[in-house]
Every structure is written in C-alpha cells, then in structure tokens.
Design a protein around this motif. Structure first.
Motif, PDB file in Angstrom:
ATOM      1  N   TYR A   1      42.031  56.621 -20.727  1.00 47.43           N
ATOM      2  CA  TYR A   1      40.932  56.496 -21.686  1.00 47.43           C
ATOM      3  C   TYR A   1      39.626  56.997 -21.084  1.00 47.43           C
TER       4      TYR A   1
ATOM      5  N   GLY B   1      37.338  47.083 -36.681  1.00 49.62           N
ATOM      6  CA  GLY B   1      38.722  46.755 -37.033  1.00 49.62           C
ATOM      7  C   GLY B   1      39.740  47.237 -36.004  1.00 49.62           C
TER       8      GLY B   1
ATOM      9  N   LYS C   1      44.537  65.452 -30.186  1.00 48.83           N
ATOM     10  CA  LYS C   1      45.803  64.937 -29.658  1.00 48.83           C
ATOM     11  C   LYS C   1      46.835  66.057 -29.581  1.00 48.83           C
TER      12      LYS C   1
ATOM     13  N   VAL D   1      43.524  54.386 -36.142  1.00 48.76           N
ATOM     14  CA  VAL D   1      43.759  55.579 -35.326  1.00 48.76           C
ATOM     15  C   VAL D   1      45.077  55.453 -34.566  1.00 48.76           C
ATOM     16  N   ARG D   2      45.434  54.227 -34.219  1.00 46.91           N
ATOM     17  CA  ARG D   2      46.702  54.043 -33.513  1.00 46.91           C
ATOM     18  C   ARG D   2      47.851  54.514 -34.398  1.00 46.91           C
TER      19      ARG D   2
ATOM     20  N   ASN E   1      31.724  56.352 -35.265  1.00 48.43           N
ATOM     21  CA  ASN E   1      31.733  55.720 -33.942  1.00 48.43           C
ATOM     22  C   ASN E   1      30.671  56.327 -33.031  1.00 48.43           C
TER      23      ASN E   1
ATOM     24  N   GLY F   1      42.511  49.184 -34.085  1.00 48.41           N
ATOM     25  CA  GLY F   1      42.899  50.583 -33.921  1.00 48.41           C
ATOM     26  C   GLY F   1      41.769  51.574 -34.117  1.00 48.41           C
ATOM     27  N   LEU F   2      40.533  51.121 -34.009  1.00 46.61           N
ATOM     28  CA  LEU F   2      39.423  52.046 -34.231  1.00 46.61           C
ATOM     29  C   LEU F   2      38.827  52.562 -32.922  1.00 46.61           C
ATOM     30  N   GLY F   3      39.432  52.196 -31.797  1.00 48.70           N
ATOM     31  CA  GLY F   3      38.992  52.800 -30.544  1.00 48.70           C
ATOM     32  C   GLY F   3      38.131  51.915 -29.654  1.00 48.70           C
ATOM     33  N   LYS F   4      38.118  50.611 -29.897  1.00 46.81           N
ATOM     34  CA  LYS F   4      37.279  49.732 -29.072  1.00 46.81           C
ATOM     35  C   LYS F   4      37.771  49.701 -27.622  1.00 46.81           C
ATOM     36  N   THR F   5      39.063  49.450 -27.469  1.00 48.12           N
ATOM     37  CA  THR F   5      39.604  49.392 -26.119  1.00 48.12           C
ATOM     38  C   THR F   5      39.406  50.737 -25.406  1.00 48.12           C
ATOM     39  N   HIS F   6      39.629  51.790 -26.146  1.00 45.48           N
ATOM     40  CA  HIS F   6      39.437  53.124 -25.572  1.00 45.48           C
ATOM     41  C   HIS F   6      38.008  53.264 -25.018  1.00 45.48           C
TER      42      HIS F   6
ATOM     43  N   ASN G   1      37.777  62.332 -23.804  1.00 44.13           N
ATOM     44  CA  ASN G   1      38.812  62.492 -24.832  1.00 44.13           C
ATOM     45  C   ASN G   1      38.657  61.521 -26.002  1.00 44.13           C
ATOM     46  N   PHE G   2      37.499  60.949 -26.103  1.00 43.23           N
ATOM     47  CA  PHE G   2      37.182  60.133 -27.273  1.00 43.23           C
ATOM     48  C   PHE G   2      36.543  61.042 -28.311  1.00 43.23           C
ATOM     49  N   VAL G   3      37.137  61.099 -29.474  1.00 41.76           N
ATOM     50  CA  VAL G   3      36.613  61.988 -30.508  1.00 41.76           C
ATOM     51  C   VAL G   3      35.471  61.294 -31.245  1.00 41.76           C
TER      52      VAL G   3
HETATM   53  P1  ADP Z   1      41.209  49.015 -30.795  1.00 34.38           P
HETATM   54  O1  ADP Z   1      40.996  48.497 -29.409  1.00 34.38           O
HETATM   55  O2  ADP Z   1      39.919  49.168 -31.567  1.00 34.38           O
HETATM   56  O3  ADP Z   1      42.235  48.267 -31.572  1.00 34.38           O
HETATM   57  P2  ADP Z   1      42.231  51.322 -29.398  1.00 34.38           P
HETATM   58  O4  ADP Z   1      41.076  51.656 -28.523  1.00 34.38           O
HETATM   59  O5  ADP Z   1      43.376  50.638 -28.770  1.00 34.38           O
HETATM   60  O6  ADP Z   1      41.753  50.511 -30.679  1.00 34.38           O
HETATM   61  O7  ADP Z   1      42.702  52.669 -30.125  1.00 34.38           O
HETATM   62  C1  ADP Z   1      44.016  52.871 -30.612  1.00 34.38           C
HETATM   63  C2  ADP Z   1      44.513  54.236 -30.203  1.00 34.38           C
HETATM   64  O8  ADP Z   1      43.792  55.236 -30.881  1.00 34.38           O
HETATM   65  C3  ADP Z   1      44.351  54.522 -28.733  1.00 34.38           C
HETATM   66  O9  ADP Z   1      45.443  55.276 -28.315  1.00 34.38           O
HETATM   67  C4  ADP Z   1      43.093  55.349 -28.667  1.00 34.38           C
HETATM   68  O10 ADP Z   1      43.102  56.230 -27.568  1.00 34.38           O
HETATM   69  C5  ADP Z   1      43.118  56.088 -29.972  1.00 34.38           C
HETATM   70  N1  ADP Z   1      41.782  56.338 -30.492  1.00 34.38           N
HETATM   71  C6  ADP Z   1      41.051  55.511 -31.264  1.00 34.38           C
HETATM   72  N2  ADP Z   1      39.878  56.062 -31.577  1.00 34.38           N
HETATM   73  C7  ADP Z   1      39.856  57.274 -30.982  1.00 34.38           C
HETATM   74  C8  ADP Z   1      38.911  58.332 -30.945  1.00 34.38           C
HETATM   75  N3  ADP Z   1      37.730  58.251 -31.585  1.00 34.38           N
HETATM   76  N4  ADP Z   1      39.225  59.426 -30.224  1.00 34.38           N
HETATM   77  C9  ADP Z   1      40.403  59.521 -29.602  1.00 34.38           C
HETATM   78  N5  ADP Z   1      41.347  58.573 -29.612  1.00 34.38           N
HETATM   79  C10 ADP Z   1      41.081  57.449 -30.291  1.00 34.38           C
END
Ligand code: ADP
Ligand code: MG
Length: 480
Positions: free
Chosen positions: A135, A172, A308, A332-333, A146, A174-179, A139-141
C-alpha cells in the motif's frame, strides 16, 4: 515545424480536446502522452505502453485527428506509437498547466514495486507491527471523493506530528482507508527510516493490551506505545465497550500528542457516531483533522481499474473496463475482485472474454451467495389466479437484487438501490400500466417526471447493459 512549434501544436490540440473529454479520462490518457513528429501530413503521438496505445487509438484517435485537421490543414492523419521511456517520465507538466487550477488529479502512477504481484509483510521497528509495503501513496488512485484524504495523508507523511494531528479518516467499507493509513506508514518509513512506526487495528491493540496485562507486562506495553513516532490505529469503531483498553489508549494518545508525535486513525463513521466511545476519547479524535472518503464515481472507478490492469500487466478493452466501472458498486475491494476474476479467466482460457462472458463473471463475483434465480429457486413468486399488483413488483424486484422491498421505496440514492428502484418503476409502467403519477405516489410522492425519467433511463439501459437484461428477464419470468 521545429520542436517548439510541434509541442505548441500538440498543446493547442490538447486545449481543444480538454473540454470534450471527461476530466479524469483526459488526465489519465493524455498526462503521459507526447507528440513525436509531424511528417508527410502524419502527426505521430507517443504513449508509454501498448495498453495506452490501444485505448487512445480506440477512443480518441478520430477526435485527435479531427482537431488536428481543424488547426492545421496540412494534417492528413494521426497515429499513435509506443515510447516506453514515457513510462518513467513525470507526466507532461504542461498538461497540468493546461488545467484550470482544480485540485482534483486522478493519479495513475503505479509504483514499480507493484509489478511482481506478490509482497512480503515487512516487520517494522521490531515491535511486531506490520506495515504492508503493497500500500503506497503512489498506487493510490486519487479522485474527487478521496482527494482531501489523500492530500492530508501526504501532508502527514511529509512532516509527521506537525500538520494534522490526529488525522482521522472515515468512510464506508472498501473505500481505501486501510490503504491510505498503511501508505502513511510506508511513506514515513521511507523518508525517515529511523522513526518508530506502528500500525494496528483497534482490535489488535485491544488484544495485545489484554494479553500484556494478563502476563503482568502492562508497563512494557506502555513503554512500547509511548515511544512511537507514528501510531496508526485502523477501524476504531470496533472499540466498543473495551473500557480499560480505551483508558489505556487515551493515555497513550495524550503522551504521544504532547510529545508532538503523529497519530492517525480510521473508522467507518465519524467519532460522534461511534457508540461506546468514551467522551474524552471522542473529543480527542475530533480535535485534529476529520476527513471523510466518499464512494468513488465512475471516472475514479475507471482510473482504479486502469491502474490495477497496468500493475498486473494486463490489457483489457475499453468496453470491458467501462462495463465494469458502470456496473460495479462503489466498494473498491469488490471492484478489484471482479477485475481479478476476469484476469484469472483470461489466464485460464487464454482469450479475451466477450462482453457476455464479462457479464457472467461479473454477476458471479459480485454476488457469490445468490441462488440462481433463473432456475426457479426464488421463494416468492407471482400470485396464482389474481392479477399482479405493485407489491408483487416490489417483492420480486427486491428479491432479484437481494434487497428489501422497503429499500426500493426508500430515498437512498446508491446505485445498487437506485437501478433496481428504477426497474421496479419500469415494470409498474410497462406491465401494470400504471400512470407515472400513480407510480410516483407509490414511491413516496415522487414527481411524475422523475418516474418518467426513470422509465426512459431503464428503456435505454436495457439496450446496452447485459447484466440489467439478465435481471430484467429473471423478474419478468417471475412476474408471469
Ligand atoms: P477500507 O479499509 O476502507 O475498507 P481498503 O483500504 O482495504 O478499504 O481498500 C480495499 C481495496 O481496494 C484494497 O485492495 C485497496 O488497495 C483498494 N483501493 C481502495 N481505494 C483505492 C484507491 N483509491 N486506489 C487504489 N486502490 C484502492
Ligand atoms: Mg480497512
């Protein structure tokens, strides 16, 4: 034309293209595109990969040629070649100069470390926390939904402890928080390799604390956490009722904060909506920067899919990617999951899927738990011996989409609900022959033009959206 004139010519073409191409797509496709030559009436443009070449050829070549001809009558045609050195170059800075200063870039830069597809989990600072190098901020789009969260993550990474503290990102699933949170950890470690960085979820924090207390090593726990430079805690909504842990975290928070150390938190909702969160923790969370991430719009979904694909070294046709972006929800997941299934299909079958295959794969990977409704497994069905009413339409439509009938009648405007709702309106119009006004009343007093619009929309979509046709047919069968 000399080089300068050539470049200026290209920039006037770009200026002409910009208003007619969606912003995100414009940045994605033309950010890395360069002019190569103009000889014998042929304007040659260079793009970084064959992926770009295929896409620009498919979608924009006619437009580019037309604009070029308008600007210079000597132009006969345009063509696109691949120049892989563009890969490593920064995006053409002039593209940005062409832009109105709107801070909404769609970044599609992918980190070179991503290409292997595999990654190892790297232990950080020997304390058991792990930051996943997969992460990164690169590579975060970035899309409009966001963009603020991304900018804050970047600012915090550049100078931890001094900009936004704490940084609290919510949104919400799968929106990229952990990323983003992990990216901050990675970026800080890259810039300041000596800093002590720790990432854990609130659950891990709780478990670790409890385990240490049981082993009578609470002081060791304290020492570890209070000596960090950056503490990242993911999913703090799960802190429900772990009172003692919250108190411990409160003290950790204060110690770090007072020492000017950075704290980054995430949650699926804002602090005020987290039940069982101690008041004083809530006010700590609220005193820094609170930023939400919204679900991605179409352009962002497309940009994520493109990124991706590139990371995985695959080439998919624009139609397929557009189909996925159009039909996927906003998680996004899941979006990436559909793409992964498709790429697996290509690897296994050794051929490009047709749009129909895509619809099929899509359906399967989006709703794995769903019974095959076409095989008559549905529970409710149309009434025997009486005519259909609106409740039948609502029930069957809801069931087909795994929704509750009440959700169809709600005001929620999420695509996953909006489209089924419109489809239900369409059935009421076409099959029950209700007036637009009457349908509007059923759906909580909507204006008849809203209903009309919804029906027109479905009639249009049905012509081009195979997945929708499948749903339509399944409901239609059930209504009979
Ligand atoms: P959350 O923690 O909000 O539930 P994650 O960070 O786990 O979401 O994101 C889910 C997946 O989608 C991960 O594989 C992450 O890398 C990917 N993802 C989410 N948002 C983006 C983004 N803006 N750009 C690239 N990948 C993303
Ligand atoms: Mg997460």
């Amino acid at each position: 034309m000399d080089e300068r004139e050539l470049r200026e010519f290209w920039h006037s073409i770009l200026r002409a293209l910009q208003p007619v191409i969606k912003r995100a797509e414009f940045l994605t496709w033309f950010g890395n595109t360069n002019v190569h030559s103009f000889e014998g009436g042929i304007l040659t443009l260079a793009v970084p990969t064959i992926f770009y070449q295929s896409w620009v050829n498919n979608k924009y070549l006619n437009l580019i040629t037309a604009e070029a001809k308008k600007l210079n009558s000597e132009v006969k045609s345009a063509k696109i070649i691949v120049d892989s050195t563009l890969m490593r170059q920064k995006k053409d800075t002039n593209i940005t100069a062409l832009e109105a200063p709107q801070p909404k870039p769609v970044s599609t830069t992918s980190s070179p470390t991503q290409s292997s597809g595999k990654y190892e989990v790297q232990e950080v600072s020997g304390n058991g926390s792990s930051i996943n190098p997969r992460y990164t901020l690169e590579n975060f789009v970035v899309g409009q939904e966001n963009q603020l969260a991304y900018a804050a993550a970047k600012a915090v990474s550049n100078s931890p402890g001094s900009t936004y503290n704490p940084l609290f990102i919510y949104g919400g699933v799968g929106l990229g928080k952990t990323h983003l949170l992990q990216s901050i950890g990675n970026a800080v470690l890259k810039k300041y390799p000596k800093k002590r960085v720790h990432y854990s979820t609130s659950e891990e924090f709780t478990n670790e604390y409890i385990a240490m207390v049981q082993k009578k090593r609470a002081s060791q726990f304290k020492e570890k956490y209070r000596n960090l430079d950056l503490l990242i805690v993911d999913d703090v909504q799960f802190w429900a009722r772990a009172e003692q842990t919250q108190i411990e975290f409160f003290h950790t928070f204060n110690a770090l904060y007072e020492a000017g150390k950075q704290i980054v938190l995430s949650s699926d909702r804002p602090p005020r909506e987290i039940a069982n969160l101690e008041q004083r923790l809530r006010s700590r969370f609220e005193m820094g920067m609170l930023i939400d991430i919204q679900p991605p719009v179409y352009e962002t979904k497309l940009a994520i899919l493109l990124t991706k694909c590139e990371e995985k070294g695959h080439l998919l046709s624009p139609e397929i990617l557009e189909y996925i972006a159009n039909n996927a929800g906003t998680n996004v997941r899941e979006l990436v999951g559909v793409l992964t299934s498709l790429l697996a299909y290509i690897d296994l079958q050794g051929k490009m899927p047709s749009l129909e295959d895509v619809a099929h794969i899509f359906d399967r990977s989006m709703k794995p738990e769903k019974p095959n409704t076409a095989q008559g497994l549905r529970q409710s069905s149309a009434p025997m011996g009486r005519s259909l009413n609106e409740q039948d339409v609502l029930n069957l439509t809801a069931e087909e989409f795994n929704l509750a009938p009440a959700e169809l009648l709600s005001e929620v405007r999420k695509r996953e609900i909006l489209v089924p709702r419109q489809l239900a309106m369409y059935f009421m119009r076409e099959d029950l022959q209700f007036s637009y006004e009457h349908i509007g009343e059923i759906f909580g007093g909507k204006n008849h033009t809203t209903v009309m619009h919804a029906c027109q929309k479905i009639a249009e979509q049905i012509k081009k959206d195979k997945l929708l046709v499948k749903h339509y047919n399944a409901i239609k069968r059930a209504l009979r």
